[in-house]
Design an enzyme around this catalytic site. Structure first.
Site, PDB file in Angstrom:
ATOM      1  N   GLU A  91     -22.463   2.860  -1.591  1.00 33.74           N
ATOM      2  CA  GLU A  91     -22.867   4.126  -2.190  1.00 33.74           C
ATOM      3  C   GLU A  91     -22.382   5.283  -1.329  1.00 33.74           C
ATOM      4  O   GLU A  91     -22.267   5.173  -0.104  1.00 33.74           O
ATOM      5  CB  GLU A  91     -24.387   4.201  -2.345  1.00 33.74           C
ATOM      6  CG  GLU A  91     -25.157   4.335  -1.047  1.00 33.74           C
ATOM      7  CD  GLU A  91     -26.625   4.681  -1.267  1.00 33.74           C
ATOM      8  OE1 GLU A  91     -26.913   5.675  -1.953  1.00 33.74           O
ATOM      9  OE2 GLU A  91     -27.473   3.945  -0.721  1.00 33.74           O
ATOM     10  N   TRP A  92     -22.074   6.385  -1.954  1.00 38.67           N
ATOM     11  CA  TRP A  92     -21.730   7.621  -1.260  1.00 38.67           C
ATOM     12  C   TRP A  92     -23.028   8.318  -0.871  1.00 38.67           C
ATOM     13  O   TRP A  92     -23.842   8.655  -1.725  1.00 38.67           O
ATOM     14  CB  TRP A  92     -20.884   8.511  -2.147  1.00 38.67           C
ATOM     15  CG  TRP A  92     -20.555   9.841  -1.542  1.00 38.67           C
ATOM     16  CD1 TRP A  92     -21.212  11.024  -1.753  1.00 38.67           C
ATOM     17  CD2 TRP A  92     -19.503  10.118  -0.613  1.00 38.67           C
ATOM     18  NE1 TRP A  92     -20.629  12.024  -1.020  1.00 38.67           N
ATOM     19  CE2 TRP A  92     -19.575  11.497  -0.307  1.00 38.67           C
ATOM     20  CE3 TRP A  92     -18.506   9.337  -0.018  1.00 38.67           C
ATOM     21  CZ2 TRP A  92     -18.678  12.106   0.572  1.00 38.67           C
ATOM     22  CZ3 TRP A  92     -17.614   9.941   0.865  1.00 38.67           C
ATOM     23  CH2 TRP A  92     -17.711  11.312   1.148  1.00 38.67           C
ATOM     24  N   ASP A 194     -24.129  -0.938  17.561  1.00 38.51           N
ATOM     25  CA  ASP A 194     -23.015  -0.012  17.812  1.00 38.51           C
ATOM     26  C   ASP A 194     -23.469   1.405  17.480  1.00 38.51           C
ATOM     27  O   ASP A 194     -22.821   2.139  16.734  1.00 38.51           O
ATOM     28  CB  ASP A 194     -21.796  -0.401  16.974  1.00 38.51           C
ATOM     29  CG  ASP A 194     -20.514   0.306  17.409  1.00 38.51           C
ATOM     30  OD1 ASP A 194     -20.522   0.943  18.480  1.00 38.51           O
ATOM     31  OD2 ASP A 194     -19.516   0.243  16.674  1.00 38.51           O
TER      32      ASP A 194
END
Length: 287
Positions: A91-92, A194
């Protein structure tokens, strides 16, 4: 590229009209695109030479973080690790930071760290950047961190000619004495793995999202130490974290040893620009 994007969208179940395809900011490893169809907006990452299981493991890490119900992650619609067609369709996420976004981020990361696995490490070998990261499940955090994290980077540094001479001697001495500082009995928190400043963003309503994990179970102080290496986190983030999950009193003594791993990664990936930082830590603990 449009053909590859169309194939990825069809794999995600979207056969509608593609209205827009634009290059998007994001990382130096993959090519990233904003794609809008008649149905929704997507963020698609593409890597022409991705290692085996590269995007599968990223999707798995996002799913594990989502399971904690602590911090938002983008929804993954599909992924592929096919040769010359490796991609991840998500999804954006679009939004803007609000006055309390940094506070929420600290609160949400603290909540994620209060979800625990049974052992340290991870059942799959993963990646940090594009470097392979061997894993395995360990009862002792000390054993995992020494044998799977630091020792692996030491050997890689030797192979690449970046850990030699006094640097190598000090690294080997440190590994022989690591139990003086690193606990074996730390709780195995769910860790992003990360969490540099570029791997979180603000979504709708200023809600923080995390992206691009290299997931593992381990000592939460390892994660917090990395947030301080390259910045990107405000004092509100740390105050919120401390309020919801106070750090160990010896965190400042252990922190450089956890930062050492990420600095070795960057030394092995990018070269001697990170050598002085590695040497400073090694001199402190094994000089």
């Amino acid at each position: 590229m449009n053909e590859l994007i169309e194939k990825a969208l069809h794999q995600a179940g979207d056969h509608s009209n593609v209205k827009s395809v634009k290059r998007a900011a994001g990382g130096s490893i993959n090519k990233s695109y904003f794609v809008e169809t008649d149905n929704r907006k997507y963020f698609i990452k593409y890597h022409p030479d991705a290692p085996d299981r590269f995007f599968e493991l990223e999707a798995k890490g996002l799913a594990l973080i989502r399971e904690t119900n602590s911090i938002a992650v983008p929804e993954v619609y599909t992924y592929s690790d096919e040769s010359n067609n490796a991609c991840l369709v998500m999804e954006w996420v679009e939004g803007a930071a609000s006055a309390d976004t940094d506070w929420k981020l600290g609160e949400r990361i603290a909540a994620m760290h209060q979800t625990f696995g049974e052992k340290h490490g991870f059942e799959d070998d993963t990646f940090i950047g594009t470097l392979p990261q061997t894993n395995g499940l360990f009862s002792s955090w000390l054993d995992y961190y020494r044998d799977r994290r630091l020792l692996f980077q030491l050997q890689l540094g030797i192979d690449r000619g970046r850990v030699t001479g006094k640097r190598r001697d000090r690294m080997e001495t440190l590994l022989d004495n690591l139990d003086k500082w690193i606990p074996g009995d730390a709780d195995p928190s769910y860790l992003h793995g990360d969490l540099w400043g570029g791997n979180w963003l603000s979504g709708p309503g200023g809600e923080p999202y995390v992206i691009d994990p290299s997931f593992l179970y381990g000592d939460r102080h390892f994660e917090l130490a990395f947030t301080e290496v390259f910045g990107g986190y405000s004092s509100d983030f740390y105050r919120a974290y401390q309020e919801h999950f106070p750090l160990s009193p010896d965190y400042e003594d252990i922190k450089p040893l956890y930062q050492l791993y990420y600095l070795l990664v960057h030394l092995n990936m990018f070269g001697e620009a990170y050598g002085r930082s590695v040497d400073t830590i090694l001199k402190r603990y094994a000089g």
